[in-house]
Design a protein around this motif. Structure first.
Motif, PDB file in Angstrom:
ATOM      1  N   SER A 133     -13.397   8.271  50.664  1.00 18.10           N
ATOM      2  CA  SER A 133     -12.089   8.205  49.803  1.00 18.10           C
ATOM      3  C   SER A 133     -11.830   6.531  49.692  1.00 18.10           C
ATOM      4  O   SER A 133     -11.724   5.887  50.544  1.00 18.10           O
ATOM      5  N   LEU A 134     -11.554   6.233  48.592  1.00 15.99           N
ATOM      6  CA  LEU A 134     -11.038   5.002  48.190  1.00 15.99           C
ATOM      7  C   LEU A 134      -9.616   4.968  48.143  1.00 15.99           C
ATOM      8  O   LEU A 134      -8.743   5.516  47.638  1.00 15.99           O
ATOM      9  N   ASN A 135      -9.122   4.054  48.962  1.00 16.86           N
ATOM     10  CA  ASN A 135      -7.716   3.462  49.203  1.00 16.86           C
ATOM     11  C   ASN A 135      -7.568   2.394  47.845  1.00 16.86           C
ATOM     12  O   ASN A 135      -7.222   1.249  48.352  1.00 16.86           O
ATOM     13  N   TYR A 136      -6.827   2.861  46.777  1.00 16.15           N
ATOM     14  CA  TYR A 136      -6.747   2.115  45.655  1.00 16.15           C
ATOM     15  C   TYR A 136      -5.418   2.638  44.922  1.00 16.15           C
ATOM     16  O   TYR A 136      -5.429   3.594  44.354  1.00 16.15           O
ATOM     17  N   PRO A 137      -4.346   1.611  45.243  1.00 16.66           N
ATOM     18  CA  PRO A 137      -4.374   0.393  46.031  1.00 16.66           C
ATOM     19  C   PRO A 137      -4.294   0.832  47.445  1.00 16.66           C
ATOM     20  O   PRO A 137      -3.852   1.827  47.982  1.00 16.66           O
ATOM     21  N   ILE A 138      -4.446  -0.325  48.296  1.00 23.76           N
ATOM     22  CA  ILE A 138      -4.436  -0.195  49.742  1.00 23.76           C
ATOM     23  C   ILE A 138      -3.078   0.065  50.239  1.00 23.76           C
ATOM     24  O   ILE A 138      -2.807   0.919  51.151  1.00 23.76           O
ATOM     25  N   ALA A 139      -1.877  -0.462  49.518  1.00 19.29           N
ATOM     26  CA  ALA A 139      -0.571  -0.370  50.054  1.00 19.29           C
ATOM     27  C   ALA A 139       0.313   0.054  48.696  1.00 19.29           C
ATOM     28  O   ALA A 139      -0.150  -0.282  47.619  1.00 19.29           O
ATOM     29  N   PRO A 140       1.398   0.741  48.961  1.00 20.44           N
ATOM     30  CA  PRO A 140       2.141   1.204  48.018  1.00 20.44           C
ATOM     31  C   PRO A 140       2.730   0.058  47.160  1.00 20.44           C
ATOM     32  O   PRO A 140       3.143  -0.880  47.793  1.00 20.44           O
ATOM     33  N   LEU A 141       2.853   0.062  45.897  1.00 18.19           N
ATOM     34  CA  LEU A 141       3.310  -0.903  44.856  1.00 18.19           C
ATOM     35  C   LEU A 141       4.653  -1.094  45.006  1.00 18.19           C
ATOM     36  O   LEU A 141       5.402  -0.128  44.924  1.00 18.19           O
ATOM     37  N   GLN A 142       5.088  -2.419  45.176  1.00 18.68           N
ATOM     38  CA  GLN A 142       6.718  -2.683  45.184  1.00 18.68           C
ATOM     39  C   GLN A 142       6.847  -3.529  43.968  1.00 18.68           C
ATOM     40  O   GLN A 142       6.690  -4.619  44.032  1.00 18.68           O
ATOM     41  N   CYS A 143       7.290  -3.071  42.717  1.00 20.37           N
ATOM     42  CA  CYS A 143       7.473  -3.572  41.463  1.00 20.37           C
ATOM     43  C   CYS A 143       8.703  -3.214  41.043  1.00 20.37           C
ATOM     44  O   CYS A 143       9.124  -1.958  40.843  1.00 20.37           O
ATOM     45  N   GLN A 144       9.400  -4.164  40.511  1.00 16.71           N
ATOM     46  CA  GLN A 144      10.792  -3.846  39.991  1.00 16.71           C
ATOM     47  C   GLN A 144      11.344  -5.041  38.885  1.00 16.71           C
ATOM     48  O   GLN A 144      11.394  -6.309  39.412  1.00 16.71           O
ATOM     49  N   THR A 145      11.429  -4.733  37.614  1.00 14.54           N
ATOM     50  CA  THR A 145      11.779  -5.730  36.738  1.00 14.54           C
ATOM     51  C   THR A 145      12.869  -5.008  35.686  1.00 14.54           C
ATOM     52  O   THR A 145      12.434  -4.109  35.312  1.00 14.54           O
ATOM     53  N   SER A 146      13.624  -6.035  35.059  1.00 15.77           N
ATOM     54  CA  SER A 146      14.521  -5.213  33.972  1.00 15.77           C
ATOM     55  C   SER A 146      13.873  -6.088  32.776  1.00 15.77           C
ATOM     56  O   SER A 146      14.447  -5.501  31.606  1.00 15.77           O
ATOM     57  N   HIS A 147      13.217  -6.821  32.784  1.00 13.17           N
ATOM     58  CA  HIS A 147      12.410  -7.503  31.556  1.00 13.17           C
ATOM     59  C   HIS A 147      11.336  -6.768  31.132  1.00 13.17           C
ATOM     60  O   HIS A 147      10.306  -6.667  31.785  1.00 13.17           O
ATOM     61  N   HIS A 148      11.282  -6.254  30.072  1.00 16.20           N
ATOM     62  CA  HIS A 148      10.069  -5.312  29.597  1.00 16.20           C
ATOM     63  C   HIS A 148       9.425  -5.890  28.300  1.00 16.20           C
ATOM     64  O   HIS A 148       9.794  -5.405  27.213  1.00 16.20           O
ATOM     65  N   PRO A 149       8.806  -7.201  28.363  1.00 13.37           N
ATOM     66  CA  PRO A 149       8.269  -7.528  26.918  1.00 13.37           C
ATOM     67  C   PRO A 149       6.973  -6.652  26.619  1.00 13.37           C
ATOM     68  O   PRO A 149       6.518  -6.083  27.396  1.00 13.37           O
ATOM     69  N   ASN A 150       6.781  -6.796  25.326  1.00 17.22           N
ATOM     70  CA  ASN A 150       5.554  -5.821  24.813  1.00 17.22           C
ATOM     71  C   ASN A 150       4.462  -6.805  25.097  1.00 17.22           C
ATOM     72  O   ASN A 150       4.495  -8.037  25.406  1.00 17.22           O
ATOM     73  N   MET A 151       3.320  -5.795  25.307  1.00 21.64           N
ATOM     74  CA  MET A 151       2.053  -6.715  25.894  1.00 21.64           C
ATOM     75  C   MET A 151       0.913  -6.333  24.726  1.00 21.64           C
ATOM     76  O   MET A 151       0.699  -5.078  24.733  1.00 21.64           O
ATOM     77  N   LEU A 152       0.037  -7.117  24.241  1.00 26.84           N
ATOM     78  CA  LEU A 152      -1.096  -6.822  23.608  1.00 26.84           C
ATOM     79  C   LEU A 152      -2.118  -7.412  24.170  1.00 26.84           C
ATOM     80  O   LEU A 152      -2.476  -8.650  24.240  1.00 26.84           O
ATOM     81  N   VAL A 153      -3.445  -6.576  24.557  1.00 27.93           N
ATOM     82  CA  VAL A 153      -4.817  -7.034  24.904  1.00 27.93           C
ATOM     83  C   VAL A 153      -5.514  -6.974  24.017  1.00 27.93           C
ATOM     84  O   VAL A 153      -5.695  -5.900  23.662  1.00 27.93           O
ATOM     85  N   ILE A 154      -6.307  -7.867  23.514  1.00 28.19           N
ATOM     86  CA  ILE A 154      -7.495  -7.716  22.403  1.00 28.19           C
ATOM     87  C   ILE A 154      -8.633  -8.177  23.180  1.00 28.19           C
ATOM     88  O   ILE A 154      -8.943  -9.198  23.592  1.00 28.19           O
ATOM     89  N   ALA A 155      -9.338  -7.398  23.394  1.00 32.03           N
ATOM     90  CA  ALA A 155     -10.891  -7.475  24.104  1.00 32.03           C
ATOM     91  C   ALA A 155     -12.187  -7.161  23.089  1.00 32.03           C
ATOM     92  O   ALA A 155     -12.088  -6.174  22.469  1.00 32.03           O
ATOM     93  N   ILE A 156     -12.592  -8.069  23.080  1.00 33.66           N
ATOM     94  CA  ILE A 156     -13.839  -8.158  21.843  1.00 33.66           C
ATOM     95  C   ILE A 156     -15.076  -8.132  22.640  1.00 33.66           C
ATOM     96  O   ILE A 156     -15.587  -8.891  23.375  1.00 33.66           O
ATOM     97  N   ASP A 157     -16.096  -6.740  22.305  1.00 33.00           N
ATOM     98  CA  ASP A 157     -17.389  -6.976  22.756  1.00 33.00           C
ATOM     99  C   ASP A 157     -18.015  -7.970  22.230  1.00 33.00           C
ATOM    100  O   ASP A 157     -18.321  -8.291  21.022  1.00 33.00           O
ATOM    101  N   GLY A 158     -19.071  -8.541  23.208  1.00 34.15           N
ATOM    102  CA  GLY A 158     -19.994  -9.599  22.924  1.00 34.15           C
ATOM    103  C   GLY A 158     -19.426 -10.774  22.169  1.00 34.15           C
ATOM    104  O   GLY A 158     -19.681 -11.178  21.282  1.00 34.15           O
TER     105      GLY A 158
END
Length: 594
Positions: free
Chosen positions: A236-261
């Protein structure tokens, strides 16, 4: 008189041989007890089929190993020196050494995920102090030798009554049936792809279960569909190892452009003028490595931020990346735009995304154009924060759309063969096409959008589709990385080494305000500071490279390795660096250990 002595000698040898078989059986039973440690490492089966196979194979395998040790070590001595006192002492010593080796193998397997071999022993020797902690390595052999001497004497004193009981042939038949049955069951499991059974293939040392392919080929039958995937430790894979503690009021848009080769050395003014200037105006990482050399391992490192050795972890068939899990939890709309072929991924990597896949009948370049157009329409319809992944694949297939004029050809900076020169300039045309698409795309997104532009993998100039899979040169793994922080121009060039494994920790800490240590969910560290590790893992669980400052070590799944200089132009005659490899092995087991 002479005949009488011969008869007595034969009887003594017969008694010793009989005693040897029972002593071997006793040690096979001890080996089974030690073998429980392997099950603790890989995880117990979840079904009665798995348990049934495990019990049968354990009985057959360890009894067989004990008999082989007897046959190789003790049986010849029985014929040469048929004296019980000598033989009992030698047998106890041989059995103790064998069981200590088995115990040492369980420690190495738990820590490295590999069984003892000359290669692994060489590495483990350098890490001996860390592996053998406390005084158990002294107490255990002493306890074993006392137990072995006691068992040897006990069996010898009662060998006559044991022989008269006629249990011997029943035990042999039972163990033989277990041994043969385990192989027959494995042939069926391999043919039917029963992973509850086949995942145990590498659990025990010197275990080579028969497969459907080997069985059918030996009988002149071709298997219609062969499963070429290697079966690895699937605890069994423990991913994540510990529970995530995330909290933010700011939610910007995010764009990831991944180019093969997408090679880093061709992000220049002549080939990609727009992106070259864009890189100078933003956060540009010019010593960046993808986590893989092909689409699958590159995307895995980009989104999971895990070392490629986890790529076949069974849990990841249904567990999406923590980044997309957290984005979804915080109310982001997630979408993935790519050519149709990009979804051929066995993991749950795109599970949280709304997929918009484009038909490739008119070519990859046409599909890339359509993917960008679809994204532009999609983002205009969003009322909440969004995270979009656009995967462009034209450069990997040297493709450009019909009628594209492109740029003039140039002489390559490095020496290339004639056929490679043609591919080199066609590749530049494809990059120039992508550059124009990016210029249009980035002019149409909201100003407060975080933009990440990078390569899924690099590119080697070859028409052989199999070559990139084994090529771990910088040309095939070094890619650009450019980050625009939510529309705020931040002109900075980073010269220290970074990798794809650092992208997720950077987003989690900087954009999602996660307080966890990066090691809770990642094999990397934030891109905003130099990594504390002296190496970078590139590849998957079959062939991988360890990038260090002055050398690159390439290792295959059999433990064979080659060491190159940092330019990958010369093979070095030197031994592998044990400390770094030990760290790599431990990182490859870390998410199984908790």
């Amino acid at each position: 008189m002479i005949e009488r002595k011969k008869e007595m000698s034969r009887d003594r040898v017969s008694r010793l041989v009989s005693w040897g078989h029972w002593f071997a059986f006793f040690n096979g039973f001890l080996a089974m007890i030690i073998g429980v440690r392997y099950i603790e490492t890989i995880g117990a089966p979840d079904s009665w089929i798995g348990w049934g196979y495990l019990i049968i194979s354990t009985l057959g395998h360890f009894s067989f190993l004990a008999f082989i040790v007897y046959l190789v070590v003790l049986f010849p001595i029985t014929l040469i020196l048929p004296y019980s006192k000598i033989l009992r002492g030698l047998a106890a010593v041989a059995a103790t050494i064998s069981l200590c080796i088995l115990l040492y193998d369980t420690i190495i397997y738990d820590d490295y995920g590999l069984h003892l071999s000359p290669f692994v022993f060489d590495i483990a020797w350098a890490d001996l102090n860390a592996l053998l902690q406390g005084t158990s390595y002294i107490v255990t052999p002493l306890g074993l030798i006392i137990l072995e001497l006691t068992a040897a004497n006990y069996l010898w004193k009662r060998i006559e009554s044991i022989r008269k009981s006629n249990y011997g042939y029943k035990v042999v038949i039972f163990i033989g049936c277990c041994f043969v049955s385990s192989h027959l069951i494995h042939i069926w499991a391999d043919a039917a792809d029963i992973q509850e059974i086949t995942r145990l293939d590498d659990a025990y040392p010197l275990s080579y279960p028969a497969t459907a392919r080997s069985f059918m080929e030996s009988h002149g039958i071709e298997k219609s569909q062969t499963n070429t995937a290697e079966h690895h430790i699937q605890s069994s894979l423990n991913y994540p190892i510990a529970p995530l503690q995330c909290q933010t009021s700011h939610h910007p848009n995010m764009l990831v452009i991944a180019i093969d080769g997408f090679r880093a050395d061709l992000l220049d003014q002549n080939t990609m003028p727009f992106l070259h200037q864009y890189a100078q105006q933003n956060h540009y990482f010019n010593q960046h490595l993808s986590g893989g050399n092909v689409h699958r391992s590159g995307m895995f490192s980009l989104l999971y931020s895990l070392q490629g050795s986890y790529i076949n972890a069974n849990d990841l068939n249904y567990r999406s990346p923590v980044l997309t899990q957290q984005l979804k939890q915080q109310g982001y709309a997630l979408a993935h735009f790519a050519p149709q072929m990009a979804l051929s991924h066995p993991l749950a990597i795109y599970q949280d995304f709304e997929s918009h896949l484009q038909d490739t009948d008119s070519g990859i370049a046409a599909a890339d154009i359509k993917a960008i157009e679809t994204f532009t329409q999609w983002q205009l319809q969003q009322n909440a924060a969004w995270f979009a992944l656009i995967n462009l694949q034209s450069p990997d297939s040297y493709d450009t759309p019909i009628g594209f004029l492109g740029i003039e050809t140039v002489k390559p900076q490095h020496e290339l063969k004639p056929a490679q020169k043609v591919l080199f300039n066609q590749y530049r045309q494809s990059l120039n096409f992508i550059d124009k698409q990016l210029a249009k795309l980035l002019s149409e997104i909201p100003d407060d959008t975080l933009v990440i532009i990078t390569g899924v993998s690099g590119k080697v100039f070859t028409s052989n589709n199999d070559e990139p899979r084994s090529n771990l040169s910088p040309a095939n793994v070094k890619v650009p990385l450019i980050i625009n922080w939510s529309g705020n121009q931040y002109a900075k060039t980073v010269d220290y080494p970074t990798s794809h494994n650092g992208i997720v920790p950077t987003l989690m800490t900087q954009m999602l305000n996660c307080n966890n240590k990066a090691s809770d969910y990642s094999s990397g560290e934030s891109l905003l500071q130099p990594s504390s590790a002296s190496w970078t893992y590139v590849g998957d669980d079959q062939v991988f490279g360890i990038y260090q400052e002055d050398e690159i070590t390439v290792i295959d799944r059999h433990g064979k390795y080659r060491i190159y200089n940092k330019d990958y132009t010369q093979q070095l005659r030197k031994k592998i660096s044990a400390p770094e490899l030990i760290e790599v092995m431990r990182e490859g087991r870390r998410f199984y250990h908790h």
